[in-house]
Enzyme design. Sequence first.
Site, short mmCIF file in Angstrom:
data_model
loop_
_atom_site.label_atom_id
_atom_site.label_comp_id
_atom_site.label_asym_id
_atom_site.label_seq_id
_atom_site.Cartn_x
_atom_site.Cartn_y
_atom_site.Cartn_z
N ASP A 27 0.79 -1.24 0.00
CA ASP A 27 0.00 0.00 0.00
C ASP A 27 0.82 1.28 0.00
OD1 ASP A 27 -1.90 -1.96 0.22
OD2 ASP A 27 -2.73 -1.29 2.13
N LYS A 132 -6.58 -4.98 -2.95
CA LYS A 132 -7.18 -5.59 -1.77
C LYS A 132 -8.21 -4.65 -1.14
CE LYS A 132 -3.42 -4.39 1.49
NZ LYS A 132 -4.17 -3.53 2.38
N CYS A 165 -1.98 -2.30 8.00
CA CYS A 165 -1.93 -3.29 6.91
C CYS A 165 -0.71 -4.19 6.97
CB CYS A 165 -2.04 -2.58 5.57
SG CYS A 165 -3.68 -1.84 5.35
N1 TIU Z 1 -2.54 0.36 4.30
C1 TIU Z 1 -3.02 0.66 5.50
O1 TIU Z 1 -2.36 0.50 6.52
N2 TIU Z 1 -4.29 1.24 5.54
C2 TIU Z 1 -4.70 2.12 6.51
O2 TIU Z 1 -5.84 2.56 6.49
N3 TIU Z 1 -3.76 2.49 7.44
C3 TIU Z 1 -3.90 3.45 8.40
O3 TIU Z 1 -3.00 3.55 9.25
N4 TIU Z 1 -4.93 4.27 8.38
#
Ligand code: TIU
Length: 230
Positions: A27, A132, A165
């Site tokens: 991400d 995802k 994540c």
């Molecule tokens: N990729 C991921 O960690 N998504 C989130 O929403 N993380 C946050 O810390 N908000």
Amino acid sequence: MTTSVDIPAEPTPFSLSADATALIVIDMQRDFILPGGFGESLGNDVDQLLRVVPPLAALIAAAREAGIMVIHTREGHRADLSDCPPAKLNRGAPSKRIGDPGKYGRILIQGEYGHDIVDELAPVDGEVVIDKPGKGAFYATELQDVLVGAGITQLLVTGVTTEVCVHTTTREANDRGYECLVVSDCVGSYFPEFQRVGLEMIKAQGGIFGWVADSAAVIPAMQQLATTAA
Ligand code: TIU
């Protein structure tokens, strides 16, 4: 011929094998990382995530050189939000929800500029990109099939955010039998305390979810594998 190299990791050395290892980059999307994006609009300090980009770019380059599979993920949803459960959609500030207009397009919607990966870490031709809908990369995705198909048993885990994540994916992977090494300077949290504690949690209790090492320990091992393969 050497096919595996020990990485000095915590809590114990981690045996890196080029054929059985994938580097997963979680991400690294503009919406989470860039100033003005979704993450910053929620009041988060994106500098904490931006600092991950240079060491992660170097790690990805070393993995490619060593022939280690690189897999990227992106958190996001279909334009009609049909894959976003109400429990996720209705969370957070009412003015900034998934699907709302943001600086980089509709927030966390597939195909929008903000949903895509930052330029410095863009996938190259042939690399797998997993879209995802959840925090974990295994939930409702083809990741398990990709890994089984490629004979992967170990993951080098990187990306953002450490306690969300990255943790969810590491825990999912651990339960599926993968050995996971989380690369400490190649993961980031908006919250320094969560970064520190998030890494501690992984390697505690004899490595309850996995191993931790920094890129300065992982890259030389990759380079050794690359030299051996050449
Ligand atoms: N990729 C991921 O960690 N998504 C989130 O929403 N993380 C946050 O810390 N908000």
